[in-house]
Design a protein around this motif. Sequence first.
Motif, PDB file in Angstrom:
ATOM      1  N   UNK A   2     -64.367 -69.631  39.532  1.00 32.03           N
ATOM      2  CA  UNK A   2     -64.591 -70.687  39.938  1.00 32.03           C
ATOM      3  C   UNK A   2     -63.375 -71.472  40.058  1.00 32.03           C
ATOM      4  N   UNK A   3     -62.566 -71.157  39.030  1.00 34.24           N
ATOM      5  CA  UNK A   3     -61.018 -71.788  39.046  1.00 34.24           C
ATOM      6  C   UNK A   3     -60.243 -71.473  40.115  1.00 34.24           C
ATOM      7  N   UNK A   4     -60.447 -70.136  40.683  1.00 33.31           N
ATOM      8  CA  UNK A   4     -59.639 -69.635  41.717  1.00 33.31           C
ATOM      9  C   UNK A   4     -59.851 -70.531  42.974  1.00 33.31           C
ATOM     10  N   UNK A  25     -55.914 -69.796  35.094  1.00 27.17           N
ATOM     11  CA  UNK A  25     -55.179 -69.010  34.145  1.00 27.17           C
ATOM     12  C   UNK A  25     -53.690 -68.535  34.416  1.00 27.17           C
ATOM     13  N   UNK A  26     -53.656 -68.384  35.734  1.00 26.39           N
ATOM     14  CA  UNK A  26     -52.371 -68.133  36.440  1.00 26.39           C
ATOM     15  C   UNK A  26     -51.301 -69.179  36.507  1.00 26.39           C
ATOM     16  N   UNK A  27     -52.123 -70.268  36.829  1.00 22.28           N
ATOM     17  CA  UNK A  27     -51.149 -71.489  37.154  1.00 22.28           C
ATOM     18  C   UNK A  27     -50.982 -71.712  35.496  1.00 22.28           C
ATOM     19  N   UNK A  28     -51.755 -71.676  34.435  1.00 24.64           N
ATOM     20  CA  UNK A  28     -51.527 -71.963  33.350  1.00 24.64           C
ATOM     21  C   UNK A  28     -50.101 -71.376  32.796  1.00 24.64           C
ATOM     22  N   UNK A  29     -50.381 -70.037  32.941  1.00 31.40           N
ATOM     23  CA  UNK A  29     -49.131 -69.153  32.444  1.00 31.40           C
ATOM     24  C   UNK A  29     -48.168 -69.699  33.029  1.00 31.40           C
ATOM     25  N   UNK A  30     -47.944 -69.680  34.384  1.00 34.59           N
ATOM     26  CA  UNK A  30     -46.855 -70.017  35.044  1.00 34.59           C
ATOM     27  C   UNK A  30     -46.154 -71.321  34.725  1.00 34.59           C
ATOM     28  N   UNK A  31     -47.102 -72.384  34.621  1.00 27.59           N
ATOM     29  CA  UNK A  31     -46.383 -73.761  34.417  1.00 27.59           C
ATOM     30  C   UNK A  31     -46.413 -74.205  33.150  1.00 27.59           C
ATOM     31  N   UNK A  32     -47.394 -73.712  32.173  1.00 33.75           N
ATOM     32  CA  UNK A  32     -47.437 -74.633  30.636  1.00 33.75           C
ATOM     33  C   UNK A  32     -46.040 -74.216  30.159  1.00 33.75           C
ATOM     34  N   UNK A  33     -45.369 -73.139  29.892  1.00 41.67           N
ATOM     35  CA  UNK A  33     -44.146 -72.923  29.189  1.00 41.67           C
ATOM     36  C   UNK A  33     -43.067 -74.032  29.690  1.00 41.67           C
ATOM     37  N   UNK A  34     -43.034 -74.155  30.983  1.00 41.79           N
ATOM     38  CA  UNK A  34     -42.103 -74.945  31.586  1.00 41.79           C
ATOM     39  C   UNK A  34     -42.558 -76.677  31.043  1.00 41.79           C
TER      40      UNK A  34
END
Lengths: 267, 162
Positions: free
Chosen positions: A262-264, B4-13
């Motif tokens: 869904x998030x994708x 999740x990919x967005x989170x992994x990429x952006x959260x630390x920064x």
Amino acid sequence: MTNHPDDGRLQTYLDGELSFDGAEAVERHLLGCKPCQERVEVLRGREARVQAALSRLDQEVDPQAALWRVRQARARRRSASRRQRLAAAAVVVLLLGAGAAVAMPGSPIRGWIAGDDEPVQVETTAVDAEGAALSFQLRNGEGRVEAVGLGDEVELRVRLTDRTEVYVGAPAGASFETGAGWARVTGGTRGALQVELPADARSVRLVVDDQLRVHLQERLLEVDGQAVDPGLRADEDGWIHLPRTPEGESGGISGSGAGHQQDAEDP
Amino acid sequence: MSFEQLFDDVYPRLHRYCTRMTSDSDVAEDAAQEAFVRLLDRNVSGDPSGLKSWLFKVATHLIRDRVRVEENRARLLEENPVRPPPVDTPAEELERSEDVARVREALDSLAERDRTLLLLREEGFSYRELAQAVDVKASSVGTLLARARERLVRALDDEDES
């Protein structure tokens, strides 16, 4: 370039933000201009100094723990929002049904109010696009949700909450029965059967078509007989997705897969 | 790109940016996480670069709001001070906390626009994105960044001397 580039232009050059031609012009100028070369070194030195200073403010970060907190925060917020909608819908139902309850001794509403152990038929009341919902209190810390005759397309999901009641959201077209510490959902063709379990319950079971699918006991969550860590298996909303048939019969728990999908698409 | 990919990429920064933006680590962490909660809540869509900008913008506003609240609270405390008892701190830790305090003082002495520009640039934002973030022309960003860095270095020198 006859004039010396100012600090702003040199900074833009250093940051790689000049056009190709602009950068080439600055480079040509720098080749023959010692003062500007020194300015560039000063700017580079400041940048390094600033980066070193800022890094002293940095702290360690645990993205996985943060992701879990984000999911929990959102789950709590959505849960609160849903409870408000449910409460609003319940008020409407009670107001509309109050007269009928008095006038018709056998009506579901009257039975629901009066009944404790006695099973009560509850009409499905749509509270959102996904179907209908109700919540019930545990009895002596225990509860049971049964579902029978769900359509093949109906999704199954559970999550833990910090509330004291069990929340049951049923797929569209389902009907409810409920009593003290239990609810039964019959039918339903599309949408999801979603059950929210009080994390502190002594024991809560979800039984689908006479098979025990989920058992929460003393904070230990088991799905299809396997212990599950909600922190690892839940999606971003805190839901743990179950396959339609028990694990071992046709595959495992889908975990956060549905949420990923869904998030994708969503953001 | 999944959440999740967005989170992994952006959260630390984003977390680093927030930590640098405010001295209150709880506020920083809350802001970084709340930005992602709002991203989910409001179903914000767009390309990853646009989402990253959106997250930083939300976090910046959240910090600004919280800082105002904290400033009011600090003013009240100043009028009615509650002083904690002194505690023994190891020398190394004391030195580090003094070091952090000097950088924090220097950074806080900058105008908000300079601070935001510097910190966003450190997180890899382009001049065009920086220009949008602080509402200036993209052609001015180089000059503003150069001046902001100069001011920060001067403030650091002042802190070191004092």
